[in-house]
Design an enzyme around this catalytic site. Structure first.
Site, PDB file in Angstrom:
ATOM      1  N   HIS A   1      34.862  35.965  36.363  1.00  0.00           N
ATOM      2  CA  HIS A   1      34.753  34.793  36.171  1.00  0.00           C
ATOM      3  C   HIS A   1      33.634  34.421  37.176  1.00  0.00           C
ATOM      4  O   HIS A   1      32.839  33.182  36.542  1.00  0.00           O
ATOM      5  CB  HIS A   1      36.223  33.086  37.027  1.00  0.00           C
ATOM      6  CG  HIS A   1      36.823  33.639  36.044  1.00  0.00           C
ATOM      7  ND1 HIS A   1      37.381  34.285  34.914  1.00  0.00           N
ATOM      8  CD2 HIS A   1      38.553  34.191  36.701  1.00  0.00           C
ATOM      9  CE1 HIS A   1      38.861  34.653  34.201  1.00  0.00           C
ATOM     10  NE2 HIS A   1      39.086  34.329  35.511  1.00  0.00           N
TER      11      HIS A   1
ATOM     12  N   ASP B   1      41.820  41.985  32.860  1.00  0.00           N
ATOM     13  CA  ASP B   1      42.934  40.844  33.273  1.00  0.00           C
ATOM     14  C   ASP B   1      43.828  40.514  32.341  1.00  0.00           C
ATOM     15  O   ASP B   1      43.127  40.172  31.101  1.00  0.00           O
ATOM     16  CB  ASP B   1      41.390  40.132  34.438  1.00  0.00           C
ATOM     17  CG  ASP B   1      41.753  38.992  34.736  1.00  0.00           C
ATOM     18  OD1 ASP B   1      42.176  39.338  36.315  1.00  0.00           O
ATOM     19  OD2 ASP B   1      42.322  38.004  34.461  1.00  0.00           O
TER      20      ASP B   1
ATOM     21  N   HIS C   1      43.175  37.300  31.818  1.00  0.00           N
ATOM     22  CA  HIS C   1      41.998  35.803  31.715  1.00  0.00           C
ATOM     23  C   HIS C   1      40.554  36.917  31.250  1.00  0.00           C
ATOM     24  O   HIS C   1      40.362  37.241  32.200  1.00  0.00           O
ATOM     25  CB  HIS C   1      41.570  34.930  33.044  1.00  0.00           C
ATOM     26  CG  HIS C   1      43.101  34.644  33.657  1.00  0.00           C
ATOM     27  ND1 HIS C   1      43.775  35.184  34.554  1.00  0.00           N
ATOM     28  CD2 HIS C   1      43.940  33.442  32.595  1.00  0.00           C
ATOM     29  CE1 HIS C   1      44.899  34.036  34.527  1.00  0.00           C
ATOM     30  NE2 HIS C   1      44.678  33.102  33.888  1.00  0.00           N
TER      31      HIS C   1
ATOM     32  N   ASP D   1      47.540  40.083  36.115  1.00  0.00           N
ATOM     33  CA  ASP D   1      48.336  38.792  36.032  1.00  0.00           C
ATOM     34  C   ASP D   1      48.961  39.006  33.879  1.00  0.00           C
ATOM     35  O   ASP D   1      49.074  37.766  34.345  1.00  0.00           O
ATOM     36  CB  ASP D   1      47.241  37.646  36.167  1.00  0.00           C
ATOM     37  CG  ASP D   1      46.025  38.158  35.877  1.00  0.00           C
ATOM     38  OD1 ASP D   1      45.703  38.973  35.391  1.00  0.00           O
ATOM     39  OD2 ASP D   1      44.896  37.370  36.116  1.00  0.00           O
TER      40      ASP D   1
END
Length: 319
Positions: A130, A167, A169, A256
């Site tokens: 990120h 991931d 996200h 995740d």
């Protein structure tokens, strides 16, 4: 020349010194859970351990603005609790630990490029995907996977790379690092950004300018399971990756999307992570002599994280 070892592990107790404070999901216990799982699966002793040092400014500024490095260093020195967002918690040692995590990832890239190992897993923290050029987001300080890709191009002369981010996200920082370029194909498979942080990664985001078509976003609805992920991979990703003919495959490995993870709404199992890793490895074997660098991102249920990483590393370590 001797045959290279199959797989390497980047790990250091120094990564535990990134102190995010009580109750933060991105905590030192994550790496302890991974270490336990690797031992329980009989993998820890069979992995090559690589020496590494903190990344220097020359490497970090390939992706991050020098002003951002200075801001992060100062925030840690002054004892501030976070940088840019309360999610991005820091302690006094965080910049140095993030620099070491980046350096470990670069050392793994060097070992793979030099043929000393075929594959590597970097059990590092803080995570990175990120992190933008001048902004920390979502627990991430330096963008480890983007730094590794930039290093392979600048230091080893590679001309085509692929980054696959699974991931849950979207890897916004990595996408923005390369979206205007054709030498790095970026693929992210993640939960629908209408329902999850960071709110980017829609299917229409496909690159900019010269990089148009070299970003592939595959958002999946909440509740997606192993078969949904594998179907999306086979229908929308695999052939495009092979067509790119990458000279190295880099993976942002977040766990995740597990059904028990507290920060998302997916239904992946350890079996699913293993199957997806096998698909990734098959592409690496087909396109780039098995060269595959995997870097830890998210995963916040400790049991699911440990088991997912162990299954992932088990595939990387197979002869």
């Amino acid at each position: 020349m001797p045959e290279p070892m199959t797989a390497a592990l980047i790990h250091s107790p120094r990564f535990l010194d990134h102190d995010t404070g009580p109750g933060h999901p991105e905590r030192a216990a994550r790496l302890r859970a991974i270490e336990r799982a690797l031992h329980e699966h009989g993998l820890a002793d069979g992995l090559t351990r690589l020496d590494f040092a903190p990344a220097d400014d020359a490497a970090i500024t390939r992706i991050h603005a020098r002003g951002y490095i200075n801001r992060l260093t100062e925030a840690c020195h002054l004892g501030r609790p976070y940088i840019d967002s309360p999610d991005s918690a820091i302690g006094p040692a965080s910049e140095q630990v993030a620099r070491l995590a980046a350096g470990g990832t670069l050392a793994a890239a060097d070992a793979i490029a030099a043929g000393r190992v075929h594959r590597a897993f970097c059990a590092v923290r803080p995570p990175g995907h990120h992190a933008e050029a001048n902004l920390s987001m979502g627990f991430c300080l330096y963008n480890n996977i983007a730094l590794a890709a930039a290093h392979l191009i600048a230091a080893h002369g590679l001309e085509r790379l692929a980054i696959v981010d699974f991931d849950v996200h979207h890897g916004n920082g990595t996408q923005h690092s390369f979206e205007a370029r054709r030498d790095v194909l970026f693929v992210s498979i993640h939960q629908d950004p209408n329902t999850l942080f960071p709110g980017t990664g829609f299917a229409h985001e496909s690159g900019k300018g010269a990089g148009e078509g070299y970003t592939i976003n595959v958002p999946l609805p909440p509740g997606s399971d192993d078969d949904d992920y594998l179907d999306a991979w086979r229908e929308r990703v695999r052939d495009r990756l092979i067509a790119h003919r990458p000279q190295g495959l880099l993976v942002s490995a977040g766990f995740d999307a597990a059904a028990s993870d507290p920060l998302a709404n997916m239904a992946m199992t350890a079996d699913g992570f293993e199957r997806l890793t096998r698909e990734l490895r098959d592409v690496a074997e087909r396109c780039c002599a098995g060269r595959m660098l995997s870097v830890l991102e998210g995963g916040y249920d400790l049991a699911a994280l440990g088991e997912g990483v162990a299954r992932h590393v088990g595939v990387l370590a197979e002869d």
